[in-house]
Design a protein around this motif. Structure first.
Motif, PDB file in Angstrom:
ATOM      1  N   LEU A 150       0.841  -1.194   0.000  1.00  0.00           N
ATOM      2  CA  LEU A 150       0.000   0.000   0.000  1.00  0.00           C
ATOM      3  C   LEU A 150       0.877   1.246   0.000  1.00  0.00           C
ATOM      4  N   GLY A 151       0.571   2.165  -0.900  1.00  0.00           N
ATOM      5  CA  GLY A 151       1.348   3.394  -0.981  1.00  0.00           C
ATOM      6  C   GLY A 151       0.530   4.579  -1.456  1.00  0.00           C
ATOM      7  N   MET A 152       1.144   5.752  -1.430  1.00  0.00           N
ATOM      8  CA  MET A 152       0.514   6.988  -1.883  1.00  0.00           C
ATOM      9  C   MET A 152       1.578   7.838  -2.543  1.00  0.00           C
ATOM     10  N   ASN A 153       1.360   8.196  -3.805  1.00  0.00           N
ATOM     11  CA  ASN A 153       2.357   8.901  -4.615  1.00  0.00           C
ATOM     12  C   ASN A 153       1.687  10.094  -5.299  1.00  0.00           C
ATOM     13  N   PRO A 154       1.577  11.231  -4.594  1.00  0.00           N
ATOM     14  CA  PRO A 154       0.825  12.363  -5.149  1.00  0.00           C
ATOM     15  C   PRO A 154       1.489  12.951  -6.385  1.00  0.00           C
ATOM     16  N   GLU A 155       0.651  13.590  -7.209  1.00  0.00           N
ATOM     17  CA  GLU A 155       1.158  14.260  -8.412  1.00  0.00           C
ATOM     18  C   GLU A 155       1.250  15.762  -8.160  1.00  0.00           C
ATOM     19  N   PHE A 156       2.164  16.398  -8.892  1.00  0.00           N
ATOM     20  CA  PHE A 156       2.335  17.856  -8.829  1.00  0.00           C
ATOM     21  C   PHE A 156       2.413  18.379 -10.262  1.00  0.00           C
ATOM     22  N   LEU A 157       1.335  18.160 -11.005  1.00  0.00           N
ATOM     23  CA  LEU A 157       1.311  18.475 -12.430  1.00  0.00           C
ATOM     24  C   LEU A 157       0.455  19.701 -12.687  1.00  0.00           C
ATOM     25  N   ARG A 158       1.005  20.645 -13.436  1.00  0.00           N
ATOM     26  CA  ARG A 158       0.243  21.806 -13.877  1.00  0.00           C
ATOM     27  C   ARG A 158      -0.315  21.514 -15.262  1.00  0.00           C
ATOM     28  N   LEU A 182       7.757   0.554  -0.720  1.00  0.00           N
ATOM     29  CA  LEU A 182       8.776   1.589  -0.832  1.00  0.00           C
ATOM     30  C   LEU A 182       9.874   1.158  -1.801  1.00  0.00           C
ATOM     31  N   VAL A 183      10.306  -0.094  -1.709  1.00  0.00           N
ATOM     32  CA  VAL A 183      11.341  -0.593  -2.626  1.00  0.00           C
ATOM     33  C   VAL A 183      10.860  -0.496  -4.069  1.00  0.00           C
ATOM     34  N   ARG A 184       9.594  -0.836  -4.309  1.00  0.00           N
ATOM     35  CA  ARG A 184       9.052  -0.762  -5.665  1.00  0.00           C
ATOM     36  C   ARG A 184       8.949   0.679  -6.151  1.00  0.00           C
ATOM     37  N   LEU A 185       8.537   1.574  -5.277  1.00  0.00           N
ATOM     38  CA  LEU A 185       8.462   2.983  -5.671  1.00  0.00           C
ATOM     39  C   LEU A 185       9.853   3.538  -5.973  1.00  0.00           C
ATOM     40  N   GLU A 186      10.824   3.126  -5.196  1.00  0.00           N
ATOM     41  CA  GLU A 186      12.209   3.543  -5.467  1.00  0.00           C
ATOM     42  C   GLU A 186      12.640   3.075  -6.853  1.00  0.00           C
ATOM     43  N   GLU A 187      12.298   1.851  -7.200  1.00  0.00           N
ATOM     44  CA  GLU A 187      12.654   1.324  -8.517  1.00  0.00           C
ATOM     45  C   GLU A 187      11.888   2.045  -9.619  1.00  0.00           C
ATOM     46  N   LEU A 188      10.605   2.318  -9.350  1.00  0.00           N
ATOM     47  CA  LEU A 188       9.768   2.995 -10.346  1.00  0.00           C
ATOM     48  C   LEU A 188      10.357   4.342 -10.735  1.00  0.00           C
ATOM     49  N   TYR A 189      10.842   5.067  -9.735  1.00  0.00           N
ATOM     50  CA  TYR A 189      11.336   6.422  -9.983  1.00  0.00           C
ATOM     51  C   TYR A 189      12.868   6.495 -10.008  1.00  0.00           C
ATOM     52  N   ALA A 190      13.512   5.357 -10.147  1.00  0.00           N
ATOM     53  CA  ALA A 190      14.978   5.356 -10.249  1.00  0.00           C
ATOM     54  C   ALA A 190      15.487   6.209 -11.418  1.00  0.00           C
ATOM     55  N   PRO A 191      14.774   6.301 -12.552  1.00  0.00           N
ATOM     56  CA  PRO A 191      15.274   7.144 -13.642  1.00  0.00           C
ATOM     57  C   PRO A 191      15.255   8.644 -13.336  1.00  0.00           C
ATOM     58  N   SER A 193      16.314  11.862 -10.970  1.00  0.00           N
ATOM     59  CA  SER A 193      17.382  12.212 -10.024  1.00  0.00           C
ATOM     60  C   SER A 193      17.003  13.363  -9.098  1.00  0.00           C
ATOM     61  N   CYS A 194      15.732  13.734  -9.066  1.00  0.00           N
ATOM     62  CA  CYS A 194      15.282  14.844  -8.215  1.00  0.00           C
ATOM     63  C   CYS A 194      15.215  14.399  -6.752  1.00  0.00           C
ATOM     64  N   ASP A 195      14.900  15.360  -5.867  1.00  0.00           N
ATOM     65  CA  ASP A 195      14.715  15.039  -4.451  1.00  0.00           C
ATOM     66  C   ASP A 195      13.533  14.089  -4.288  1.00  0.00           C
ATOM     67  N   LYS A 196      13.690  13.108  -3.414  1.00  0.00           N
ATOM     68  CA  LYS A 196      12.635  12.139  -3.133  1.00  0.00           C
ATOM     69  C   LYS A 196      12.332  12.152  -1.644  1.00  0.00           C
ATOM     70  N   VAL A 197      11.053  12.269  -1.329  1.00  0.00           N
ATOM     71  CA  VAL A 197      10.603  12.385   0.053  1.00  0.00           C
ATOM     72  C   VAL A 197       9.937  11.075   0.451  1.00  0.00           C
ATOM     73  N   ARG A 198      10.505  10.390   1.434  1.00  0.00           N
ATOM     74  CA  ARG A 198       9.997   9.093   1.868  1.00  0.00           C
ATOM     75  C   ARG A 198       9.238   9.274   3.184  1.00  0.00           C
ATOM     76  N   VAL A 199       7.924   9.040   3.130  1.00  0.00           N
ATOM     77  CA  VAL A 199       7.062   9.316   4.282  1.00  0.00           C
ATOM     78  C   VAL A 199       5.952   8.272   4.326  1.00  0.00           C
ATOM     79  N   ASN A 200       5.159   8.291   5.413  1.00  0.00           N
ATOM     80  CA  ASN A 200       3.978   7.437   5.433  1.00  0.00           C
ATOM     81  C   ASN A 200       2.891   8.032   4.532  1.00  0.00           C
TER      82      ASN A 200
END
Length: 447
Positions: A150-158, A182-191, A193-200
């Motif tokens: 279970l995860g939550m990955n908000p978007e910040f799209l204009r 979390l491991v899967r999300l890390e892999e998903l966004y491995a391409p 290189s921006c800041d990544k915030v790991r939270v609940n």
């Protein structure tokens, strides 16, 4: 990675296409057969700059496809991104689409040992993913978290800039309730290189709402100050904001000179914010706070100022010109912002309806949004003439209202507008640059 994206709106389709462009294998799920058929031949059903080209590219590489079959798509997926709509219903968030989607995923999980990370990308109020989503998944699957992720990955799209915003993200929030997700999300966004915030997940949900609430607050406080400038007289709110912008906390001074961050575009007087995010998100956050016994005074004020701001246009015109009945009025811009066909909560809707109530003779133009605008205002559209060439309408018009910051409207200063009234509701043009019309705007007292 193999990814399923459930929902093909602005968020779902852009996310799916961009993830495929970065090398992932993506299936986009939508209930509408016609939309799925369009996507599979490279024709997006929404307007977003750069999307048609990118969609064709990922289709050609066989990394993207669309389907109506949710179960078939998730049986080979590692992550299911939920990107369905979360509209506002009387100021509260409507989670029915999220609930329906989660139940379907849970029903699939009940039939298989396959471990899937269910990640919410839709904007949902804090506490949704780890309560409603988890509970629905556990109930419909008969399993507990751990058997699924279970995860939550908000978007910040204009809108209008969504492809660039996704491909060149300034930050990515990895909300998670279990380490495998979390491991899967890390892999998903491995391409990226921006800041990544790991939270609940609750924190991830709150980051999205806080981001939009603060931006909306900036817009409303600037508009309230602009209205005060007009009331005081002898003050132009745009001059005031130029002075504020030069505070080095807004515009840092570096060895290369002064920076002009994009945040300053939220500190310009106008006729209010609209769109699919700011109004509903601020309303939903306010409603959640009130349900918890908090007065939410600030967010109430933000919404009150914004709701009243479009009414400034007709009010100022009537004070300047008298009754608007029969006055030939051209409205330029119908979407809530440039470079999109989205008219949700657009200030132009309120402006046009105010003009019709004042019995003005109204014509409208927008490069992308006219058809959506007609649907949004319903039967009132029968009282409006929609133009395909705004420049040709200038001779006809007595009043021209700039309602979005679309750059082409700057041409007004070079057109024959002498004797006409131009109301620049977005402070787009510089009247000193040669505009021969009677120039009106937000944040300046009438002459």
């Amino acid at each position: 990675m193999r990814i399923t994206v459930v929902g093909s709106g602005y968020v779902g389709l852009v996310s799916g296409v961009c993830l495929a462009a970065r090398g992932h294998d993506v299936t986009c799920v939508d209930l509408r057969k016609d939309v799925v058929a369009q996507l599979n031949v490279g024709v997006p059903h929404i307007y977003e700059r750069g999307l048609p080209e990118l969609l064709k590219s990922v289709l050609a590489s066989a990394r993207f496809r669309a389907t109506t079959d949710l179960h078939a798509s998730i049986e080979i997926a590692e992550i299911a991104l939920i990107a369905v709509g979360t509209p506002s219903e009387n100021g509260a968030i409507d989670l029915s689409a999220v609930r329906h989607c989660v139940r379907q995923i849970g029903a699939y999980l009940a039939t298989t040992p396959h471990h899937l990370s269910v990640v919410v990308k839709s904007t949902v109020i804090p506490g949704t993913t780890d309560t409603l989503v988890r509970e629905e998944l556990e109930h419909s699957s008969g399993k507990k978290i751990g058997a699924f992720g279970l995860g939550m990955n908000p978007e910040f799209l204009r809108e209008g800039e969504a492809i660039e915003d996704f491909m060149q993200s300034d930050r990515i929030v990895l909300g998670h309730e279990d380490e495998r997700t979390l491991v899967r999300l890390e892999e998903l966004y491995a391409p990226w290189s921006c800041d990544k915030v790991r939270v609940n997940t609750r924190t991830a949900e709150m980051i999205k709402y806080a981001n939009n609430a603060i931006l909306a607050t900036q817009i409303s406080v600037v508009n309230e100050l602009a209205n005060l400038c007009a009331a005081v007289g002898g003050v132009d709110a745009l001059d005031v904001m130029r002075g504020v912008h030069l505070d080095k906390r807004w515009s840092p001074i570096t060895a290369l000179g002064r920076l002009a961050p994009q945040i300053l575009t939220y500190l310009i007087p106008g006729c209010g914010f609209g769109g699919s995010c700011f109004p509903k998100d601020v309303q939903a956050l306010r409603t959640q706070g009130q349900s918890l016994g908090l007065p939410m005074n600030m967010l109430n004020a933000v919404l009150d100022v914004n709701a009243a701001q479009p009414g400034q246009i007709v009010s100022i015109l009537e004070r300047k010109l008298g009754a608007l009945s029969g006055r030939r009025t051209l409205v330029l811009g119908l979407s809530f912002k440039p470079n999109t066909d989205d008219v949700r909560e657009s200030a132009s809707i309120k402006i046009v309806l105010d003009l019709l109530r004042a019995e003005a003779d109204v014509r409208c133009y927008d490069p992308l949004a006219m058809e959506n605008f007609k649907l949004a205002i319903g039967i009132a559209a029968d009282r409006i003439q929609f133009s395909s060439d705004w420049r040709r309408e200038i001779e006809w018009a007595e009043i021209v209202i700039i309602a979005t910051r679309t750059r082409e409207y700057c041409e007004l200063t070079s057109l024959r507008v002498a004797g006409k009234t131009v109301f620049d509701a977005r402070r787009l043009i510089n009247p000193a640059a040669g505009c021969s019309a009677d120039y009106l705007s937000i944040g300046r007292r009438l002459n």
